[in-house]
Design a protein around this motif. Structure first.
Motif, PDB file in Angstrom:
ATOM      1  N   LYS A 198       0.812  -1.053   0.035  1.00  0.00           N
ATOM      2  CA  LYS A 198       0.014   0.043   0.158  1.00  0.00           C
ATOM      3  C   LYS A 198       0.842   1.297   0.128  1.00  0.00           C
ATOM      4  O   LYS A 198       0.264   2.214  -0.047  1.00  0.00           O
ATOM      5  CB  LYS A 198      -0.930  -0.098   1.245  1.00  0.00           C
ATOM      6  CG  LYS A 198      -1.893  -1.250   1.312  1.00  0.00           C
ATOM      7  CD  LYS A 198      -3.035  -0.932   0.104  1.00  0.00           C
ATOM      8  CE  LYS A 198      -4.217  -2.163   0.316  1.00  0.00           C
ATOM      9  NZ  LYS A 198      -5.089  -2.004  -0.668  1.00  0.00           N
ATOM     10  N   GLY A 199       2.437   1.183   0.150  1.00  0.00           N
ATOM     11  CA  GLY A 199       3.094   2.281   0.049  1.00  0.00           C
ATOM     12  C   GLY A 199       3.132   3.497   1.345  1.00  0.00           C
ATOM     13  O   GLY A 199       3.606   4.613   1.149  1.00  0.00           O
ATOM     14  N   PHE A 272       1.700   0.225  -4.525  1.00  0.00           N
ATOM     15  CA  PHE A 272       2.228  -0.864  -5.477  1.00  0.00           C
ATOM     16  C   PHE A 272       1.331  -1.382  -6.655  1.00  0.00           C
ATOM     17  O   PHE A 272       1.543  -1.149  -7.657  1.00  0.00           O
ATOM     18  CB  PHE A 272       3.034  -1.818  -4.747  1.00  0.00           C
ATOM     19  CG  PHE A 272       4.584  -1.537  -4.482  1.00  0.00           C
ATOM     20  CD1 PHE A 272       5.668  -1.532  -5.291  1.00  0.00           C
ATOM     21  CD2 PHE A 272       4.529  -1.372  -3.042  1.00  0.00           C
ATOM     22  CE1 PHE A 272       6.918  -1.080  -4.604  1.00  0.00           C
ATOM     23  CE2 PHE A 272       5.727  -1.067  -2.560  1.00  0.00           C
ATOM     24  CZ  PHE A 272       6.930  -0.998  -3.303  1.00  0.00           C
ATOM     25  N   SER A 273       0.445  -1.731  -6.207  1.00  0.00           N
ATOM     26  CA  SER A 273      -0.821  -2.698  -7.161  1.00  0.00           C
ATOM     27  C   SER A 273      -2.168  -2.574  -6.465  1.00  0.00           C
ATOM     28  O   SER A 273      -2.421  -2.790  -5.224  1.00  0.00           O
ATOM     29  CB  SER A 273      -0.111  -4.158  -7.326  1.00  0.00           C
ATOM     30  OG  SER A 273      -1.046  -4.505  -8.029  1.00  0.00           O
ATOM     31  N   GLU A 274      -3.040  -2.151  -7.248  1.00  0.00           N
ATOM     32  CA  GLU A 274      -4.577  -2.171  -6.910  1.00  0.00           C
ATOM     33  C   GLU A 274      -5.373  -2.657  -8.228  1.00  0.00           C
ATOM     34  O   GLU A 274      -5.024  -2.032  -9.059  1.00  0.00           O
ATOM     35  CB  GLU A 274      -5.179  -0.828  -6.422  1.00  0.00           C
ATOM     36  CG  GLU A 274      -4.415  -0.280  -5.168  1.00  0.00           C
ATOM     37  CD  GLU A 274      -4.828  -0.857  -3.918  1.00  0.00           C
ATOM     38  OE1 GLU A 274      -5.876  -1.434  -3.752  1.00  0.00           O
ATOM     39  OE2 GLU A 274      -4.137  -0.857  -3.081  1.00  0.00           O
ATOM     40  N   GLY A 295      -0.044   2.584 -10.123  1.00  0.00           N
ATOM     41  CA  GLY A 295      -0.350   1.098  -9.464  1.00  0.00           C
ATOM     42  C   GLY A 295      -1.786   0.782  -9.319  1.00  0.00           C
ATOM     43  O   GLY A 295      -2.232  -0.368  -9.240  1.00  0.00           O
ATOM     44  N   ALA A 296      -2.579   2.030  -9.417  1.00  0.00           N
ATOM     45  CA  ALA A 296      -3.809   1.878  -9.340  1.00  0.00           C
ATOM     46  C   ALA A 296      -4.578   2.382 -10.424  1.00  0.00           C
ATOM     47  O   ALA A 296      -4.065   3.313 -11.106  1.00  0.00           O
ATOM     48  CB  ALA A 296      -4.584   2.542  -8.013  1.00  0.00           C
ATOM     49  N   PRO A 297      -5.905   1.829 -11.123  1.00  0.00           N
ATOM     50  CA  PRO A 297      -6.186   2.202 -12.229  1.00  0.00           C
ATOM     51  C   PRO A 297      -7.185   3.299 -12.238  1.00  0.00           C
ATOM     52  O   PRO A 297      -8.308   3.184 -12.579  1.00  0.00           O
ATOM     53  CB  PRO A 297      -7.099   0.842 -12.553  1.00  0.00           C
ATOM     54  CG  PRO A 297      -7.568   0.346 -11.465  1.00  0.00           C
ATOM     55  CD  PRO A 297      -6.292   0.661 -10.373  1.00  0.00           C
ATOM     56  N   TRP A 298      -6.512   4.451 -11.806  1.00  0.00           N
ATOM     57  CA  TRP A 298      -7.185   5.757 -11.614  1.00  0.00           C
ATOM     58  C   TRP A 298      -6.853   7.034 -12.555  1.00  0.00           C
ATOM     59  O   TRP A 298      -6.667   7.928 -12.146  1.00  0.00           O
ATOM     60  CB  TRP A 298      -7.143   6.026 -10.203  1.00  0.00           C
ATOM     61  CG  TRP A 298      -8.179   5.311  -9.252  1.00  0.00           C
ATOM     62  CD1 TRP A 298      -8.047   4.149  -8.501  1.00  0.00           C
ATOM     63  CD2 TRP A 298      -9.578   5.434  -9.369  1.00  0.00           C
ATOM     64  NE1 TRP A 298      -9.075   3.604  -8.106  1.00  0.00           N
ATOM     65  CE2 TRP A 298     -10.190   4.433  -8.522  1.00  0.00           C
ATOM     66  CE3 TRP A 298     -10.534   6.368  -9.947  1.00  0.00           C
ATOM     67  CZ2 TRP A 298     -11.843   4.233  -8.184  1.00  0.00           C
ATOM     68  CZ3 TRP A 298     -11.911   6.452  -9.517  1.00  0.00           C
ATOM     69  CH2 TRP A 298     -12.249   5.413  -8.596  1.00  0.00           C
ATOM     70  N   ARG A 299      -6.792   6.451 -13.911  1.00  0.00           N
ATOM     71  CA  ARG A 299      -6.696   7.762 -14.906  1.00  0.00           C
ATOM     72  C   ARG A 299      -7.811   8.836 -14.797  1.00  0.00           C
ATOM     73  O   ARG A 299      -7.505   9.973 -14.997  1.00  0.00           O
ATOM     74  CB  ARG A 299      -6.547   6.986 -16.152  1.00  0.00           C
ATOM     75  CG  ARG A 299      -6.236   8.241 -17.583  1.00  0.00           C
ATOM     76  CD  ARG A 299      -6.248   7.432 -18.700  1.00  0.00           C
ATOM     77  NE  ARG A 299      -5.421   6.421 -18.808  1.00  0.00           N
ATOM     78  CZ  ARG A 299      -3.985   6.429 -19.244  1.00  0.00           C
ATOM     79  NH1 ARG A 299      -3.564   7.721 -19.430  1.00  0.00           N
ATOM     80  NH2 ARG A 299      -3.256   5.379 -19.253  1.00  0.00           N
TER      81      ARG A 299
END
Length: 372
Positions: A198-199, A272-274, A295-299
C-alpha cells in the motif's frame, strides 16, 4: 436466477474484497436469488439481500470443507458459481466440484493476477499453485472478471483465458454524504489495509521531504495490518523525527470512516498495486481529492480533474502534494464537485450489480452445462 458467490472471508479487517462483496450483495440481491458462501471470522461485515452460509477453513478440515460445499451445490442447484479470489486451495476445490457437477463458474481475481502480486513469493507460493491447480482453474472459468481495463490487459498477457470482462467496482454513492466545506483542515489521510504493497513507507518518505511545509499538518494513517509491520513503520517515523506529524489510528469503520474521509484535505494512496482501490472511490464520493499512483487504475483522476495519478516515486509524490497544497479553496471545491460527478457516473454499486446481472444472463439460460 440463482447465484452462489464464494469468497474466502468477509471481515472488517480485510478491506477491499470484503467491502466489494457487501456492496455487490446489497444491489445484486435485488436481481437474483443470492447465496454467499464464506468462512466465519471474528468481525464479519453484514450483508443485505442475500443468504450466507459458512464452511470450515482449516487445512485439517479440508475434506469436511469439500463435502459441505458439495451439499450446498446439491441443495441450491445454482445457475452460476462465482468465485472471488484465487491462489488458495479452497478456491480450486470450490471450482473443481462445481465443474464436476456441471455448474458454470466465473472468477473475479480481485487484483491477484497483477504483476506485483505474482512476483511476491513467486517461487515458494505462486509457482507451485500455478503448476498444481491455479492455471487449470483460470482456464476452466467461463469468464474472468477484471475491475479495470489495465487489470484486463495484465490478465490477457498471461494467456490463461482469453474471456476477460471488465466490470468496475462500485460503492453505494447515494448513501454517502458529501463534505460541505473545503476550508483546510490540515489533515492528510492514508486509509487502507496497512500492508507493504500500500506504500505507507513512500508516504512517510515524502512527508519527511515536506516536513517544513507540513508543520501545521497531521498525517493520519488509518487501517489495520500486521502488528510487527506497523511497529516498523512507527519506528521509521520516530527515526525521521516526525512523530509529531504522523499518527497511526488503527482501523476506522462505519460512520467514523466516512467522517474521517470528509474531514481530510486529501487522501493519499501510494500503492504498488490495486485492481481498483475502493477507498479512492469512497474519498471521491465525499468530495475529497486523491493522490494515488499508477499502480492503481485511476486515470480518471486526471481526466475528470479530481486529483493526481502519478508515477510511484518519492519525487512524484512530493510534487503532487505540493501541487495540492498550492490549491485555493475554490479550486478544491471545484475538484470536489468533479469527484462526486465521476463516482455517480461510473462507480455506483447499482451499476456494478446491473452489469454483473447482464453478464450472468449470457450463461444462465439453462442453469447447468456439461463440464469443460
Amino acid at each position: 436466477m440463482k447465484v452462489v458467490h464464494f469468497v474466502t472471508a468477509i471481515d472488517y479487517s480485510l478491506g477491499g474484497v470484503s467491502v466489494y462483496m457487501q456492496m455487490l450483495a446489497k444491489e445484486l440481491g435485488k436481481f437474483v436469488d443470492l447465496l454467499v458462501v464464506t468462512r466465519q471470522t471474528a468481525d464479519p461485515l453484514h450483508l443485505d439481500n442475500c443468504r450466507v452460509k459458512f464452511l470450515p477453513f482449516p487445512m485439517n478440515k479440508i475434506f469436511m470443507f469439500r463435502d459441505e460445499w458439495v451439499k450446498i451445490l446439491e441443495d441450491e442447484q445454482p445457475d452460476i458459481v462465482h468465485i472471488n479470489g484465487i491462489w488458495m486451495i479452497q478456491t480450486w476445490i470450490v471450482q473443481r466440484e462445481a465443474l464436476r457437477m456441471g455448474f458454470k463458474t466465473l472468477i473475479t481475481p480481485h487484483g491477484m493476477l497483477e504483476p506485483w502480486i505474482i512476483r511476491r513469493h513467486y517461487l515458494s507460493r505462486k509457482l507451485p499453485a500455478l503448476l498444481l491447480y491455479q492455471k487449470k482453474a483460470l482456464r476452466k472459468a467461463k469468464v474472468l472478471i477484471a475491475t479495470a481495463e489495465s487489470e484486463k490487459e495484465n490478465i490477457l498477457r498471461l494467456g490463461y483465458n482469453k474471456n476477460v470482462e471488465v466490470i468496475s467496482n462500485g460503492i453505494a454513492v447515494d448513501s454517502v454524504k458529501m463534505k460541505t466545506s473545503w476550508k483546510r483542515t490540515r489533515r492528510i489521510l492514508f486509509l487502507s489495509r496497512v500492508h507493504i504493497k500500500k506504500g505507507v513507507e513512500l508516504l512517510i518518505d515524502a512527508v519527511r521531504c515536506l516536513s517544513s511545509e507540513l508543520e501545521q499538518y497531521e498525517v493520519i494513517v488509518a487501517g489495520e495490518g500486521d502488528a510487527d509491520y506497523i511497529v516498523a513503520l512507527k519506528d521509521k517515523v520516530d527515526d525521521a523525527g516526525m512523530s509529531g506529524i504522523v499518527r497511526f489510528v488503527g482501523g476506522v469503520y462505519g460512520e467514523d470512516k466516512w467522517s474521517l474521509l470528509r474531514s481530510a484535505d486529501v487522501l493519499v494512496l501510494p500503492t504498488f498495486s490495486e485492481n481498483f482501490g475502493i477507498v479512492v472511490a469512497e474519498a471521491l464520493a465525499c468530495g475529497t481529492p486523491v493522490i494515488t499512483t499508477k499502480g492503481a487504475p485511476w486515470r480518471d483522476l486526471e481526466e475528470w480533474g479530481c486529483g493526481w495519478w502519478i508515477e510511484r516515486s518519492v519525487e512524484a509524490l512530493v510534487a503532487a502534494m505540493r501541487a495540492f497544497l498550492a490549491l485555493t479553496q475554490g479550486e478544491r471545491e471545484r475538484m470536489g464537485c468533479n469527484e462526486r460527478r465521476l463516482v455517480e457516473a461510473k462507480y455506483s454499486s447499482r451499476q456494478m450489480a446491473a452489469n454483473m446481472y447482464k453478464l450472468y444472463g449470457r450463461f444462465a439460460k439453462h442453469g447447468k452445462s456439461q463440464c469443460d
